[in-house]
Motif scaffolding. Structure first.
Motif, PDB file in Angstrom:
ATOM      1  N   ALA A 156     -14.306 -66.223  51.260  1.00  0.00           N
ATOM      2  CA  ALA A 156     -13.755 -65.777  52.539  1.00  0.00           C
ATOM      3  C   ALA A 156     -12.438 -65.042  52.329  1.00  0.00           C
ATOM      4  CB  ALA A 156     -13.558 -66.970  53.465  1.00  0.00           C
ATOM      5  N   THR A 157     -11.627 -65.547  51.392  1.00  0.00           N
ATOM      6  CA  THR A 157     -10.340 -64.913  51.114  1.00  0.00           C
ATOM      7  C   THR A 157     -10.516 -63.507  50.547  1.00  0.00           C
ATOM      8  OG1 THR A 157      -9.309 -67.063  50.693  1.00  0.00           O
ATOM      9  CG2 THR A 157      -8.199 -65.125  49.782  1.00  0.00           C
ATOM     10  N   ALA A 158     -11.590 -63.301  49.778  1.00  0.00           N
ATOM     11  CA  ALA A 158     -11.827 -62.004  49.147  1.00  0.00           C
ATOM     12  C   ALA A 158     -11.960 -60.873  50.150  1.00  0.00           C
ATOM     13  CB  ALA A 158     -13.083 -62.073  48.275  1.00  0.00           C
ATOM     14  N   ILE A 159     -12.472 -61.181  51.356  1.00  0.00           N
ATOM     15  CA  ILE A 159     -12.668 -60.123  52.355  1.00  0.00           C
ATOM     16  C   ILE A 159     -11.845 -60.383  53.613  1.00  0.00           C
ATOM     17  CG2 ILE A 159     -14.969 -59.489  51.527  1.00  0.00           C
ATOM     18  CD1 ILE A 159     -16.132 -61.177  53.816  1.00  0.00           C
ATOM     19  N   SER A 160     -10.835 -61.241  53.499  1.00  0.00           N
ATOM     20  CA  SER A 160     -10.011 -61.568  54.662  1.00  0.00           C
ATOM     21  C   SER A 160      -9.085 -60.418  55.031  1.00  0.00           C
ATOM     22  CB  SER A 160      -9.170 -62.814  54.370  1.00  0.00           C
ATOM     23  OG  SER A 160      -8.192 -62.533  53.382  1.00  0.00           O
ATOM     24  N   ASP A 161      -8.616 -60.408  56.268  1.00  0.00           N
ATOM     25  CA  ASP A 161      -7.688 -59.376  56.724  1.00  0.00           C
ATOM     26  C   ASP A 161      -6.406 -59.393  55.900  1.00  0.00           C
ATOM     27  OD1 ASP A 161      -9.473 -58.633  58.677  1.00  0.00           O
ATOM     28  OD2 ASP A 161      -8.524 -59.804  60.271  1.00  0.00           O
ATOM     29  N   LYS A 162      -5.960 -60.593  55.520  1.00  0.00           N
ATOM     30  CA  LYS A 162      -4.730 -60.717  54.731  1.00  0.00           C
ATOM     31  C   LYS A 162      -4.884 -60.029  53.378  1.00  0.00           C
ATOM     32  CE  LYS A 162      -1.408 -64.132  53.021  1.00  0.00           C
ATOM     33  NZ  LYS A 162      -1.069 -65.570  52.944  1.00  0.00           N
ATOM     34  N   THR A 163      -6.047 -60.249  52.738  1.00  0.00           N
ATOM     35  CA  THR A 163      -6.296 -59.607  51.441  1.00  0.00           C
ATOM     36  C   THR A 163      -6.381 -58.094  51.595  1.00  0.00           C
ATOM     37  OG1 THR A 163      -7.473 -61.541  50.587  1.00  0.00           O
ATOM     38  CG2 THR A 163      -7.912 -59.434  49.503  1.00  0.00           C
ATOM     39  N   MET A 164      -7.089 -57.647  52.627  1.00  0.00           N
ATOM     40  CA  MET A 164      -7.224 -56.205  52.857  1.00  0.00           C
ATOM     41  C   MET A 164      -5.858 -55.557  53.094  1.00  0.00           C
ATOM     42  SD  MET A 164     -10.481 -55.564  52.533  1.00  0.00           S
ATOM     43  CE  MET A 164     -10.652 -56.932  51.378  1.00  0.00           C
ATOM     44  N   ASP A 165      -5.019 -56.200  53.877  1.00  0.00           N
ATOM     45  CA  ASP A 165      -3.695 -55.643  54.176  1.00  0.00           C
ATOM     46  C   ASP A 165      -2.810 -55.630  52.940  1.00  0.00           C
ATOM     47  OD1 ASP A 165      -4.403 -55.257  56.803  1.00  0.00           O
ATOM     48  OD2 ASP A 165      -3.461 -57.095  57.536  1.00  0.00           O
ATOM     49  N   HIS A 166      -2.888 -56.707  52.137  1.00  0.00           N
ATOM     50  CA  HIS A 166      -2.040 -56.810  50.944  1.00  0.00           C
ATOM     51  C   HIS A 166      -2.325 -55.680  49.959  1.00  0.00           C
ATOM     52  CE1 HIS A 166       0.258 -58.591  47.664  1.00  0.00           C
ATOM     53  NE2 HIS A 166      -0.793 -58.394  46.891  1.00  0.00           N
ATOM     54  N   TRP A 167      -3.620 -55.383  49.761  1.00  0.00           N
ATOM     55  CA  TRP A 167      -4.001 -54.352  48.791  1.00  0.00           C
ATOM     56  C   TRP A 167      -4.185 -52.980  49.434  1.00  0.00           C
ATOM     57  CZ3 TRP A 167      -3.738 -55.446  43.755  1.00  0.00           C
ATOM     58  CH2 TRP A 167      -3.766 -56.787  43.372  1.00  0.00           C
ATOM     59  N   ALA A 168      -3.963 -52.889  50.740  1.00  0.00           N
ATOM     60  CA  ALA A 168      -4.173 -51.637  51.481  1.00  0.00           C
ATOM     61  C   ALA A 168      -5.631 -51.189  51.354  1.00  0.00           C
ATOM     62  CB  ALA A 168      -3.226 -50.540  50.990  1.00  0.00           C
ATOM     63  N   ALA A 220     -19.149 -56.808  51.087  1.00  0.00           N
ATOM     64  CA  ALA A 220     -18.581 -57.615  52.172  1.00  0.00           C
ATOM     65  C   ALA A 220     -19.672 -58.268  53.010  1.00  0.00           C
ATOM     66  CB  ALA A 220     -17.675 -56.756  53.052  1.00  0.00           C
ATOM     67  N   SER A 221     -20.745 -57.516  53.297  1.00  0.00           N
ATOM     68  CA  SER A 221     -21.814 -58.073  54.124  1.00  0.00           C
ATOM     69  C   SER A 221     -22.531 -59.208  53.399  1.00  0.00           C
ATOM     70  CB  SER A 221     -22.807 -56.970  54.512  1.00  0.00           C
ATOM     71  OG  SER A 221     -23.294 -56.292  53.372  1.00  0.00           O
ATOM     72  N   ALA A 222     -22.655 -59.111  52.076  1.00  0.00           N
ATOM     73  CA  ALA A 222     -23.292 -60.181  51.306  1.00  0.00           C
ATOM     74  C   ALA A 222     -22.476 -61.466  51.389  1.00  0.00           C
ATOM     75  CB  ALA A 222     -23.456 -59.757  49.844  1.00  0.00           C
ATOM     76  N   ILE A 223     -21.147 -61.332  51.276  1.00  0.00           N
ATOM     77  CA  ILE A 223     -20.291 -62.512  51.366  1.00  0.00           C
ATOM     78  C   ILE A 223     -20.396 -63.140  52.761  1.00  0.00           C
ATOM     79  CG2 ILE A 223     -17.876 -63.281  51.441  1.00  0.00           C
ATOM     80  CD1 ILE A 223     -17.291 -61.433  49.134  1.00  0.00           C
TER      81      ILE A 223
END
Length: 213
Positions: A170-182, A205-208
């Motif tokens: 869940a963390t791999a595709i979370s909003d926080k992760t996306m924002d951190h790495w842009a 992402a859809s698989a996760i």
């Protein structure tokens, strides 16, 4: 590796070509901060200092500048520091990375940036292969249908994710992760950098999401 002296403004404009608006804004902010450092007579152009000043204004901080997607930021800081005669780093120099070894002898800063981005893509692909190898070691068989009418299915042999493993996915595709790495996730389930480069391919992402559901 030193960056050849270059006129900073021209280098900035070269880096701003064909990039996301957010990346361009960050590049111009970092450039303005470097100018202010020069105007006040400071020779400190370290990532820690520039990142702190940038973060205070809503721009990328030191961690974002140091990560894989911050290559252009680092190149701009290095080019400006070289032109101004300032210090790019504090303390003892770090051990040269594999990428720096590849870049040995390449003085063109724009070409160095592009090659570094390519190296980052290769490292991302290697990470994906390692992840696939890990899945294979769990005795899971993934069956994907090519035709739309064929229903994709996953057949697992006694594989059950722990709460910690589910949280990691869940963390791999979370909003926080996306924002951190842009990064962003598109409608195909791909994970993309802010310049449009593919970090993880279609369906990632859809698989996760399906696994977590």
């Amino acid at each position: 590796m030193a960056v050849t002296k270059t006129e900073p403004t021209k280098f900035l404009e070269g880096l701003c070509r064909n990039v996301h608006a957010r990346t361009e804004a960050s590049l111009r902010l970092i450039f303005a901060i470097c100018q202010e450092q020069e105007d006040r007579g400071s020779t400190d152009y370290s990532v820690a200092t520039i990142g702190r000043l940038s973060s205070d204004r809503g721009g990328p901080g030191a961690p974002a500048i140091r990560n894989k997607t911050g290559e252009k930021y680092r190149a701009l800081i290095a080019a400006y520091a070289e032109n101004a005669g300032g210090r790019k780093k504090k303390g003892s120099p770090a051990k040269a990375s594999a990428a720096e070894g590849v870049l040995e002898g390449i003085s063109d800063p724009v070409l160095r940036t592009r090659i570094n981005l390519l190296v980052a893509d290769l490292e991302s692909t290697r990470a994906q292969l390692l992840a696939a190898r890990h899945i294979a070691a769990q005795n899971a068989v993934l069956v994907l249908g090519d035709a739309p009418q064929e229903r994709p299915s996953v057949v697992a042999s006694g594989v059950e994710l722990t709460a910690q493993e589910k949280k990691a996915l869940a963390t791999a595709i979370s909003d926080k992760t996306m924002d951190h790495w842009a990064w962003t996730i598109d409608k195909l389930g791909r994970v993309l950098t802010d310049s449009g480069q593919v970090v993880f391919p279609a369906g990632f992402a859809s698989a996760i999401r399906k696994i977590l559901a």
